[in-house]
Scaffold this motif. Structure first.
Motif, short mmCIF file in Angstrom:
data_model
loop_
_atom_site.label_atom_id
_atom_site.label_comp_id
_atom_site.label_asym_id
_atom_site.label_seq_id
_atom_site.Cartn_x
_atom_site.Cartn_y
_atom_site.Cartn_z
N GLN A 32 -8.24 8.85 0.04
CA GLN A 32 -8.59 7.52 -0.12
C GLN A 32 -7.22 6.71 0.12
O GLN A 32 -7.24 5.81 0.97
N LEU A 33 -6.21 6.89 -0.65
CA LEU A 33 -4.98 6.28 -0.52
C LEU A 33 -4.47 6.37 0.77
O LEU A 33 -3.98 5.48 1.40
N TRP A 34 -4.44 7.74 1.53
CA TRP A 34 -3.89 7.57 3.01
C TRP A 34 -4.80 6.75 3.75
O TRP A 34 -4.23 6.15 4.75
N PHE A 82 0.86 -1.36 -0.17
CA PHE A 82 -0.05 0.08 -0.04
C PHE A 82 0.74 1.27 -0.03
O PHE A 82 0.54 2.23 -0.66
N LEU A 83 2.05 1.19 0.79
CA LEU A 83 2.90 2.48 1.13
C LEU A 83 3.53 2.68 -0.33
O LEU A 83 3.73 3.85 -0.91
N SER A 84 4.18 1.43 -1.05
CA SER A 84 4.74 1.58 -2.15
C SER A 84 4.13 2.12 -3.28
O SER A 84 4.33 3.07 -4.11
N ASP A 85 2.79 1.69 -3.35
CA ASP A 85 1.79 2.12 -4.29
C ASP A 85 1.69 3.58 -4.12
O ASP A 85 1.42 4.38 -5.12
N LEU A 86 1.32 3.88 -2.83
CA LEU A 86 1.16 5.41 -2.58
C LEU A 86 2.45 6.13 -3.05
O LEU A 86 2.23 7.24 -3.66
N ALA A 87 3.53 5.71 -2.95
CA ALA A 87 4.65 6.47 -3.33
C ALA A 87 4.77 6.54 -4.85
O ALA A 87 5.33 7.69 -5.44
N PHE A 88 4.82 5.40 -5.45
CA PHE A 88 4.72 5.37 -6.93
C PHE A 88 3.31 6.19 -7.58
O PHE A 88 3.67 6.31 -8.77
#
Ligand code: BGC
Length: 466
Positions: free
Chosen positions: A293-295, A163-169
């Motif tokens: 949403q992503l957070w 989830f975090l790496s998706d958020l970053a990218f």
């Protein structure tokens, strides 16, 4: 556990304890791969869709091909881990994982992506079958529940990291990096599993008694305990049938296989994966913008990790069943509330926060109970001669039901409505409280051999444990 074993356990030297725990942690890293794979796709689909200019239907295929691969991998893993052994199956899983994730990152069309996701699925199908089995066979009995929960912890960490790496990218829209980067932990896992010892039980099944003894001495460090455990394993090995044959011939084995299937159906129908695959969309329904949403999705991932510690702390102390009851009650109530809030509409800030908070309570309910405990129970209730087959069937069920949940949520939302969909899952959880009472055994502090003996003597399922 009988008194001989508990006396011996109390005197396990600390270096042996450390070796056993380190071995378990390494094997549990298979869970990390599992989690990375579950979590990674939700953040990537929008970008893949735009890049390849494909329909929602093709996206559904890209998402769900992984679960189909995993279901097939789980089925084949039974045979693999019994012929190749648990360790070499994990090595094979790790190799496939690296190949699959690299291929995802470089895919030039949707077809390649689908094939790559099937390979990834095969990898975690094998790993999700073999790792809990291996853990149950090498973990000292006193901490067996906690060690298998550790596996679940790794799954949740994998999901969070994804989830975090998706958020970053997501800020640069690099879906290739999102999907490809997981080859790195995959390669590290491969190095780790090469170091693992073979499972002593598997070695004894193959008649390699001396090697089994050596491994057990390293893991237990106590002669009395090793002798006791080897005698127990030898006794359960005397049942001459195996897997499919055992299933056809032995109704007691059919009962434990049925229990494994039921447990995994229960786990998936809690509705947890609705959150794993569609959390951003659900937060959208509540009225949040894309970034929030992503957070919030990342907070879901973090809550999932943290609440797993509750299970790890409690599973070998207060037992499996009380935790399962608590989890299903929490999930029933929280989903019923979420369904009601969505039904009446969340317009004010306070209503939105309240609903997000209630969804997090649901995540806690799952992570502290059904998440880890279903895997624990599934690996504990099968008799040794049919364990590969039994866990293969239950792991297959996990992935098949995972596929069902992932592929029906949007249809349900569009068909019966979002609030009603949550109520439906609340109702499932309520039924699971009753099923737990009726059919699930308490396996805390009971050796695998004891469970097997009681099962094979025809005791009621809920009585094959303590
Ligand atoms: C389940 C997965 C789920 C995960 C969430 C696992 O125990 O098998 O389907 O995505 O928990 O943490």
């Amino acid at each position: 556990m009988n008194s001989v074993a508990s006396t011996a356990a109390a005197t396990t030297p600390s270096h042996a304890k450390a070796t056993a725990i380190f071995t378990c942690i390494l094997a549990a890293l298979a869970g990390l791969m599992f989690g990375l794979d579950i979590g990674v796709i939700s953040g990537a689909t929008d970008f893949i869709k735009a890049d390849f200019a494909i329909s929602d239907r093709t996206i559904e295929w890209i998402v769900s091909s992984m679960m189909i691969g995993a279901a097939a991998g789980a089925l084949g893993a039974g045979w693999l881990s019994s012929s190749l052994g648990r360790k070499r199956s994990l090595v094979l899983g790790a190799i496939l994982f690296v190949i699959g994730s690299v291929l995802c990152g470089v895919a030039t069309n949707p077809e390649t992506l689908i094939v790559a996701r099937v390979i990834l699925g095969l990898a975690i199908g094998i790993a999700s079958f073999t790792a809990p089995l291996y853990l149950a066979e090498v973990a000292p009995e006193r901490i067996r529940g906690a060690m298998i929960s550790l596996y679940q912890l790794m799954i949740t960490i994998g999901i969070l990291v994804a989830f975090l790496s998706d958020l970053a990218f997501s800020y640069t829209g690099s879906w290739r990096w999102m999907l490809g980067i997981i080859a790195v932990p995959g390669a590290l896992f491969l190095l780790g599993v090469l170091w693992l010892p073979d499972s002593p039980r598997w070695l004894m099944m193959k008649g390699r008694t001396k090697e089994a003894e050596d491994v057990l001495l390293k893991l237990r460090g106590n002669r009395g305990m090793v002798d006791h455990e080897m005698a127990d394993i030898a006794e359960s090995l005397q049942t001459p049938q195996r897997g499919w044959h055992l299933f056809q011939e032995n109704s007691n084995f059919r009962r434990s296989v049925g229990l494994g299937v039921l447990l995994q159906v229960m786990q998936q129908l809690t509705g947890m994966n609705v959150m794993m695959y569609y959390a951003p969309r659900i937060f959208g329904t509540l009225g949040y913008d894309h970034e929030s949403q992503l957070w919030f999705t990342a907070i879901v991932g973090l809550t999932n990790v943290l609440a797993t510690f509750i299970a790890i702390g409690l599973v070998d102390r207060i037992g499996r069943k009380p935790i399962l009851y608590a989890g299903f009650v929490v999930m029933t109530i929280s989903l019923a509330i979420v369904g009601t809030m969505i039904h009446i509409g969340t317009t004010t800030r306070a209503e939105q926060y309240f609903t997000v908070g209630t969804l997090l309570v649901f995540i806690i309910g799952f992570a502290m109970s059904a998440g880890p405990l279903i895997w624990t129970l599934c690996s504990e209730v099968q008799p040794l001669k049919g364990r590969d087959f039994g866990i293969g069937v239950s792991t297959f069920t996990n992935w098949a039901m995972n596929w069902v949940v992932g592929n029906t949520f949007l249809t349900l939302v569009n068909g019966i409505g979002p609030g009603q969909t949550f109520w439906l899952y609340a109702a499932f959880n309520a039924v699971f409280i009753v099923l737990t009472f009726w059919l699930v055994p308490e396996t805390k502090g009971v050796t695998l051999e004891d469970i097997e003996r009681k099962l094979m003597h025809g005791k009621k399922l809920r009585d094959i444990g303590a």
